[in-house]
Design a protein around this motif. Structure first.
Motif, mmCIF file in Angstrom:
data_model
loop_
_atom_site.group_PDB
_atom_site.id
_atom_site.type_symbol
_atom_site.label_atom_id
_atom_site.label_comp_id
_atom_site.label_asym_id
_atom_site.label_seq_id
_atom_site.Cartn_x
_atom_site.Cartn_y
_atom_site.Cartn_z
ATOM 1 N N LYS A 166 0.784 -1.164 0.165
ATOM 2 C CA LYS A 166 0.027 -0.131 -0.034
ATOM 3 C C LYS A 166 0.989 1.304 0.064
ATOM 4 O O LYS A 166 0.604 2.140 -0.816
ATOM 5 C CB LYS A 166 -0.880 -0.007 1.154
ATOM 6 C CG LYS A 166 -2.031 -0.935 1.152
ATOM 7 C CD LYS A 166 -3.009 -0.952 2.484
ATOM 8 C CE LYS A 166 -3.974 -2.134 2.547
ATOM 9 N NZ LYS A 166 -4.855 -1.958 3.673
ATOM 10 N N VAL A 167 2.120 1.063 0.501
ATOM 11 C CA VAL A 167 2.922 2.570 0.641
ATOM 12 C C VAL A 167 3.615 2.609 -0.715
ATOM 13 O O VAL A 167 3.664 3.716 -0.932
ATOM 14 C CB VAL A 167 4.150 2.159 1.716
ATOM 15 C CG1 VAL A 167 4.831 3.389 1.855
ATOM 16 C CG2 VAL A 167 3.311 2.052 3.314
ATOM 17 N N ILE A 168 3.928 1.435 -1.127
ATOM 18 C CA ILE A 168 4.578 1.516 -2.545
ATOM 19 C C ILE A 168 3.592 2.229 -3.754
ATOM 20 O O ILE A 168 3.892 3.027 -4.349
ATOM 21 C CB ILE A 168 4.922 0.134 -3.077
ATOM 22 C CG1 ILE A 168 6.137 -0.245 -2.112
ATOM 23 C CG2 ILE A 168 5.340 0.188 -4.513
ATOM 24 C CD1 ILE A 168 6.434 -1.713 -2.473
ATOM 25 N N THR A 169 2.351 1.839 -3.471
ATOM 26 C CA THR A 169 1.240 2.261 -4.272
ATOM 27 C C THR A 169 1.272 3.646 -4.104
ATOM 28 O O THR A 169 0.922 4.532 -5.130
ATOM 29 C CB THR A 169 -0.044 1.638 -4.384
ATOM 30 O OG1 THR A 169 0.118 0.149 -4.691
ATOM 31 C CG2 THR A 169 -1.032 1.953 -5.113
ATOM 32 N N GLU A 170 1.045 4.175 -2.871
ATOM 33 C CA GLU A 170 0.742 5.665 -2.468
ATOM 34 C C GLU A 170 1.914 6.489 -3.377
ATOM 35 O O GLU A 170 1.722 7.637 -3.575
ATOM 36 C CB GLU A 170 0.789 5.694 -0.977
ATOM 37 C CG GLU A 170 0.648 7.124 -0.497
ATOM 38 C CD GLU A 170 0.633 7.164 1.134
ATOM 39 O OE1 GLU A 170 1.679 7.633 1.260
ATOM 40 O OE2 GLU A 170 -0.101 6.828 1.667
ATOM 41 N N GLN A 171 3.212 5.692 -2.853
ATOM 42 C CA GLN A 171 4.332 6.647 -3.509
ATOM 43 C C GLN A 171 4.503 6.841 -4.749
ATOM 44 O O GLN A 171 5.211 7.588 -5.532
ATOM 45 C CB GLN A 171 5.566 6.105 -2.868
ATOM 46 C CG GLN A 171 5.928 6.231 -1.374
ATOM 47 C CD GLN A 171 6.000 7.557 -0.907
ATOM 48 O OE1 GLN A 171 6.801 8.351 -1.548
ATOM 49 N NE2 GLN A 171 5.057 8.015 0.071
ATOM 50 N N ARG A 172 3.915 6.066 -5.449
ATOM 51 C CA ARG A 172 3.765 6.260 -6.971
ATOM 52 C C ARG A 172 3.243 7.551 -7.511
ATOM 53 O O ARG A 172 3.735 7.995 -8.653
ATOM 54 C CB ARG A 172 2.731 5.045 -7.770
ATOM 55 C CG ARG A 172 2.452 5.288 -9.160
ATOM 56 C CD ARG A 172 1.189 4.698 -9.325
ATOM 57 N NE ARG A 172 1.266 3.221 -9.628
ATOM 58 C CZ ARG A 172 0.406 2.406 -9.398
ATOM 59 N NH1 ARG A 172 -0.780 2.872 -8.704
ATOM 60 N NH2 ARG A 172 0.375 1.124 -9.777
ATOM 61 N N ALA A 173 2.442 7.885 -6.780
ATOM 62 C CA ALA A 173 1.962 9.488 -7.017
ATOM 63 C C ALA A 173 3.041 10.468 -7.040
ATOM 64 O O ALA A 173 2.898 11.480 -7.831
ATOM 65 C CB ALA A 173 0.746 9.927 -6.173
#
Length: 219
Positions: A166-173
């Motif tokens: 979830k953190v990785i997905t959030e950092q994609r932005a």
């Protein structure tokens, strides 16, 4: 956020005449997660180190938005890299390491509340899982344009793997992320595009992902 593109090409690496990587091309883009798969020994970690700039091969070219960088890691706020091996200073406290990486300790705790008790703990006194958890978060949350993650799920429990995803997905932005892990299903679930390094040292951008992974004997 203006999109930035990192391109690595002509990546050629060999040891004692044995080709590890040859004519590799890979593209990262801010706002995207890029997966990197391949069997052990195909050069995934070496490729990340070459992109980062700490490993020199026989040939390599790394460009960001058209500008060439011989040593990308030396450019302020350009790139961060999570290696497989431990790298945080064991004698420093977690709070102090956070300052070195320009990451607020509260940001770590926001994603993993279990870390709140370890602010004053020395890195060397953390469990293996918590050391890896802190290291991965620091590299991932650094204020850079691109992040390279080599085995970010190693030593993490299943529930922590789910939260880290979830953190990785959030950092994609905020950045472009390259991720490689033996948990290939987790990688495929996160990635917008995926490259496979095959034993001859080539990189292949997968179009029909699962079918091609099976075709090349990865699964």
């Amino acid at each position: 956020m203006n999109s930035r593109i990192l391109e690595a090409d002509s990546m050629w690496l060999e040891y004692e005449g044995r080709k590890i990587l040859q004519n590799i091309y890979i593209k990262l883009q801010t706002g995207h997660i890029t997966g990197l798969l391949g069997r052990n020994g195909t050069g995934k970690s070496s490729l990340m180190q070459m992109i980062f700039g700490t490993l020199r091969g026989q040939s390599q070219s790394v460009r960001v938005s058209g500008d060439y960088f011989a040593y990308p890691y030396q450019q302020p706020r350009l790139i961060s890299y999570l290696p497989q091996q431990a790298f945080l200073p064991p004698n420093l406290r977690v709070n102090d390491v956070c300052k070195l990486y320009e990451v607020d300790f509260a940001a770590l705790c926001r994603h993993f509340e279990s870390l709140e008790q370890y602010g004053r703990t020395r890195i060397g006194d953390l469990s293996t899982g918590n050391r890896r958890l802190v290291a991965t978060l620091l590299v991932l949350l650094m204020p850079v344009a691109f992040t390279l993650l080599d085995e970010p799920f190693a030593a993490l429990s299943p529930i922590n793997i789910e939260q880290m995803s979830k953190v990785i997905t959030e950092q994609r932005a905020r950045k472009g992320i390259l991720i490689s892990d033996h948990a290939y299903e987790q990688v495929l679930g996160l990635a917008d595009e995926t490259y496979l390094i095959v034993p001859v040292g080539r990189s292949i951008l997968l179009k029909n992902t699962l079918a091609e992974l099976e075709e090349f004997g990865y699964i």
